[in-house]
Scaffold this motif. Structure first.
Motif, short mmCIF file in Angstrom:
data_model
loop_
_atom_site.label_atom_id
_atom_site.label_comp_id
_atom_site.label_asym_id
_atom_site.label_seq_id
_atom_site.Cartn_x
_atom_site.Cartn_y
_atom_site.Cartn_z
N THR A 180 0.84 -1.20 0.00
CA THR A 180 0.00 0.00 0.00
C THR A 180 0.88 1.25 0.00
OG1 THR A 180 -0.06 0.17 2.41
CG2 THR A 180 -1.74 -1.24 1.34
N GLU A 181 0.28 2.35 -0.38
CA GLU A 181 1.00 3.62 -0.34
C GLU A 181 1.49 3.92 1.08
OE1 GLU A 181 -0.02 8.35 -0.84
OE2 GLU A 181 -1.11 6.93 -2.10
N GLU A 182 0.67 3.61 2.06
CA GLU A 182 1.06 3.88 3.44
C GLU A 182 2.28 3.05 3.84
OE1 GLU A 182 1.41 5.59 6.97
OE2 GLU A 182 0.03 6.21 5.38
N GLU A 183 2.33 1.78 3.42
CA GLU A 183 3.49 0.94 3.73
C GLU A 183 4.76 1.52 3.12
OE1 GLU A 183 2.17 -3.65 4.14
OE2 GLU A 183 1.65 -2.71 2.23
N ARG A 185 5.23 4.73 2.36
CA ARG A 185 5.54 5.98 3.06
C ARG A 185 6.27 5.70 4.38
NH1 ARG A 185 3.37 10.76 1.27
NH2 ARG A 185 1.80 10.61 -0.39
N GLU A 186 5.97 4.58 5.01
CA GLU A 186 6.65 4.23 6.26
C GLU A 186 8.14 4.01 6.06
OE1 GLU A 186 4.59 0.90 7.88
OE2 GLU A 186 2.81 2.08 8.47
N GLN A 197 4.36 2.67 -6.21
CA GLN A 197 3.30 1.66 -6.18
C GLN A 197 2.63 1.52 -7.53
OE1 GLN A 197 -0.22 1.52 -6.32
NE2 GLN A 197 -0.24 -0.64 -5.66
#
Length: 304
Positions: A180-183, A185-186, A197
């Motif tokens: 995911t985009e959030e993963e 960004r982490e 992505q």
């Protein structure tokens, strides 16, 4: 691990492993001592470098762990397979470096750059990993770009356990597309996360592949790569030069723009395409990308 050595005296021209892999061309190698990209200007070292190489068309059919160092006139290597064809491909050991540099102009800046880093060659990185690396490169120091690629490999790529050591392969398109985009960004990819992505998704789903640029005329190849999200002309030129063998490509990054302003002002044409054509001609045409890479490293490392 298999072991072997490549005699450097058999190459056409000099070779410097450290300058080649730590000059800002590739972010897919790591230094075993943890010192990758810690210094701005490096050459002539005897450190071990390591990477996990995916299958390469026409070169190898399997994933391979490769370790290499330069010492006593040889490239000493350890690998899960015969590393000679892989290293020849990745490090362009088959280039006639003397002939290439001789084909570029007699130019004071080029002569100083060549003298500072004798034996530096271009790399030929795996296309997908190269594409992702340079999508991540915007407005980033080389050490940060390298750190991002190592983090992507450690978090999402295959893990290879070998002789008590753990190696991490760069993620496949399918592995990255599943994140995911959030993963992303982490891992501190920031605004680049959705670009990575979506580009991975395009390749994984067969919508586009960087290899489709092969066989096209240079400017058409550059345009082909700009289909990927987050890829403009400069990133496309980096992939063409450092992966796909377009040795005429000249990425117009900050350092080359500086060189144009100070040394080749007549090449500033107001737009990327026209300026690119002018500086390619000034740097020798077919091998302008080699000249560019020396100038980039020389200026970035404080040569003058």
């Amino acid at each position: 691990m298999e072991q072997g050595a490549i005699p450097l005296g058999e190459l056409a021209g000099e070779f410097d492993l450290q300058a080649t892999v730590e000059s800002g061309q590739s972010y897919l190698w790591d230094r075993a001592d943890g010192g990758m990209y810690e210094e701005m200007s490096v050459h002539g070292g005897d450190h071990w470098y390591e990477t996990v190489v995916p299958p390469l068309d026409g070169v190898s059919d399997e994933q391979a762990v490769v370790r290499v160092r330069q010492t006593d006139g040889v490239l000493e290597w350890e690998s899960t397979t015969d590393a000679v064809p892989i290293l020849t491909h990745l490090l362009r050991l088959d280039d006639d470096l003397d002939a290439i540099l001789d084909a570029t102009p007699d130019d004071g800046l080029l002569e100083r750059a060549y003298a500072a880093y004798p034996g530096m060659r271009l790399v030929r990185d795996p296309p997908f990993a190269c594409l992702i690396s340079f999508i991540c490169s915007a407005q980033m120091r080389v050490s940060r770009i390298h750190g991002m690629q190592m983090a992507l490999a450690q978090e999402f790529g295959d893990t290879v356990e070998l002789d008590g050591e753990t190696y991490h392969a760069f993620p496949t398109p399918e592995q990255l597309a599943a994140r995911t985009e959030e993963e992303l960004r982490e891992l501190k990819l920031g605004y680049r996360a959705p670009y990575v992505q979506r580009t991975a998704e395009m390749v994984a789903e067969g919508e586009a592949h960087p290899n489709e640029a092969l066989g096209l005329e240079y400017e058409d190849a550059r345009k082909s790569l700009t289909r990927f999200v987050g890829v403009g002309d400069k990133v496309a030129d980096c992939v063409l030069l450092f992966s796909l063998g377009f040795l005429e490509a000249v990425p117009l990054d900050t350092w080359i723009q500086t060189a144009i302003a100070e040394y080749y002002p007549e090449c500033e044409q107001g737009g990327y395409a026209t300026t690119s054509r002018a500086i390619r001609e000034a740097l020798g045409g077919d091998y302008a990308g080699y000249a560019q890479t020396y100038v980039f490293y020389y200026l970035r490392a404080g040569g003058e």
